[in-house]
Design an enzyme around this catalytic site. Structure first.
Site, mmCIF file in Angstrom:
data_model
loop_
_atom_site.group_PDB
_atom_site.id
_atom_site.type_symbol
_atom_site.label_atom_id
_atom_site.label_comp_id
_atom_site.label_asym_id
_atom_site.label_seq_id
_atom_site.Cartn_x
_atom_site.Cartn_y
_atom_site.Cartn_z
ATOM 1 N N SER A 119 31.610 44.123 23.395
ATOM 2 C CA SER A 119 30.608 44.530 22.414
ATOM 3 C C SER A 119 31.255 45.188 21.210
ATOM 4 O O SER A 119 30.588 45.438 20.219
ATOM 5 C CB SER A 119 29.596 45.475 23.052
ATOM 6 O OG SER A 119 30.252 46.469 23.766
ATOM 7 N N HIS A 140 28.607 37.414 22.996
ATOM 8 C CA HIS A 140 28.086 38.726 23.383
ATOM 9 C C HIS A 140 26.644 38.632 23.886
ATOM 10 O O HIS A 140 25.722 38.368 23.120
ATOM 11 C CB HIS A 140 28.194 39.689 22.185
ATOM 12 C CG HIS A 140 27.825 41.085 22.521
ATOM 13 N ND1 HIS A 140 27.221 41.932 21.622
ATOM 14 C CD2 HIS A 140 27.971 41.797 23.672
ATOM 15 C CE1 HIS A 140 27.008 43.103 22.214
ATOM 16 N NE2 HIS A 140 27.451 43.046 23.443
ATOM 17 N N GLU A 152 25.105 36.777 20.703
ATOM 18 C CA GLU A 152 25.861 36.730 19.450
ATOM 19 C C GLU A 152 27.103 35.863 19.688
ATOM 20 O O GLU A 152 27.844 36.107 20.643
ATOM 21 C CB GLU A 152 26.293 38.137 19.032
ATOM 22 C CG GLU A 152 25.123 39.031 18.647
ATOM 23 C CD GLU A 152 25.548 40.471 18.343
ATOM 24 O OE1 GLU A 152 25.111 41.003 17.325
ATOM 25 O OE2 GLU A 152 26.324 41.057 19.129
ATOM 26 N N ASN A 190 24.986 45.835 17.420
ATOM 27 C CA ASN A 190 25.480 47.213 17.532
ATOM 28 C C ASN A 190 25.707 47.870 16.176
ATOM 29 O O ASN A 190 25.646 49.091 16.065
ATOM 30 C CB ASN A 190 26.739 47.268 18.396
ATOM 31 C CG ASN A 190 26.370 47.199 19.875
ATOM 32 O OD1 ASN A 190 25.278 47.605 20.262
ATOM 33 N ND2 ASN A 190 27.263 46.675 20.695
#
Ligand code: CAA
Length: 294
Positions: A119, A140, A152, A190
């Site tokens: 991540s 991800h 992702e 994130n």
């Protein structure tokens, strides 16, 4: 050549979920863990997750049996040698990941694509540890993997464009909604989520509101499925702390700096749901109670 044989390294929360969705999509999956008890634990969680789907009637019992038949656990890395893609979901430590990729690079044929579920760690830094940076991507997934639709797909400046599109198509085959992004720490989610979660801790630390009122504000005011402090407990405070530090190191922006309260909680081992306490006490998991944190 479509991706049919999937290797997964790591059978924890993320690895077991990835193995499950790949097997559900019809792929032959081999999952490798360092010890057999971790393989067993991961398979238990897959069994539980498939059981929920059967209970709800979304999955027939015979389909579940076929999915089980497509899943194989191992402790030998060599068993991943015939994979079309290897997805790594081990602990978030750059050196451990690099070491693994160097070993995989020797075991797998040149055509095998390598994908990391990291991540926050640089995909480029892992890719250059191998002789195939052109066949290396980030992939991800989100927790819980069987439920969350997003994946992702991350390319580096060295990723081959055709390989990248092959992995995007693979993510769609898993029933996920792939988004394309590039190798910047935190990617899309994130980059947006971590400052929000850290701000929620700052709001609590500043005494603006109680734990429950902060969570209810975002749930009831913005329609989020979980409030930010509950989500922090769900993701893991140690995980978020580590991601925030890597992002702060990369961007040097104060919004990524972990607040002191988060650091203290990680130091105390109050890492959230998995530790039994975090912003809430999970002694009774059906009725989490806010912790006293000052
Ligand atoms: N396997 C299969 N199904 C599952 C499951 C699992 N592991 N976990 C939950 N479900 C299913 C349930 O069976 C249920 O299905 P139905 O609606 O069909 O009945 C559905 O998901 C909802 O579950 P619950 O009723 O048990 O609980 P809930 O309504 O509170 O939902 C949740 C739970 C899906 C986790 C929801 O609260 C949610 O979406 N939370 C936000 C999660 C999130 O933001 N995740 C991303 C974290 S960030 C990350 O992962 C990346 C990173 O880098 C940090």
């Amino acid at each position: 050549m479509p991706i049919e044989r999937v290797g997964v390294v790591g059978c924890g929360l993320m690895g077991s979920g990835i193995a499950q969705v790949a097997a559900q999509a019809g792929c032959q999956v081999t999952v490798r863990e360092i010890a057999s008890q971790f393989v067993e634990k991961g398979f238990e969680s897959i069994e539980k997750s498939l059981g929920r789907l059967v209970e709800k009637g979304t999955l027939g019992a015979s389909d579940r049996d076929q999915i089980r038949g497509r899943l194989r656990g191992t402790t030998k890395l060599e068993d991943l040698e015939d994979s079309d893609i290897v997805i790594e979901a081990i602990l978030e430590q750059l050196n451990a990941k690099k070491e693994l990729y160097v070993a995989l690079d020797r075991i797998c044929p040149p055509a095998t694509i390598f994908a990391s579920n990291t991540s926050s760690i640089s995909i480029t830094e892992m890719a250059v540890a191998t002789g195939r940076p052109d066949r290396f991507v980030g992939l991800h997934f989100f927790n819980p993997v069987p439920v969350m639709k997003l994946v992702e797909v991350i390319r580096t400046i060295a990723t081959d464009a055709a390989v990248f599109e092959e992995v995007v198509a693979f993510a769609a085959r898993l029933g996920k909604a792939p988004v394309r992004t590039t190798d910047r720490t935190g990617f899309i989610v994130n980059r947006l989520l971590v400052p929000y979660l850290l701000d929620a801790v700052r709001v609590l630390e500043d005494g603006l509101a109680s734990t429950e009122d902060i969570d209810n504000s975002m749930k009831l005011g913005c329609g989020h499925p979980m409030g930010p402090l509950t989500l922090l407990d769900f993701v893991g405070l140690d995980t978020t702390y580590s991601i925030a530090r890597i992002m702060f190191d990369e961007f040097k922006e104060s919004r990524f700096a972990p607040p002191p309260l988060l650091k203290r909680m990680v130091l105390a081992g109050w890492n959230g749901r998995k530790a039994g306490r975090g912003f809430y006490d999970y002694a009774d998991a059906t009725k989490p109670k806010p912790m006293r944190l000052s």
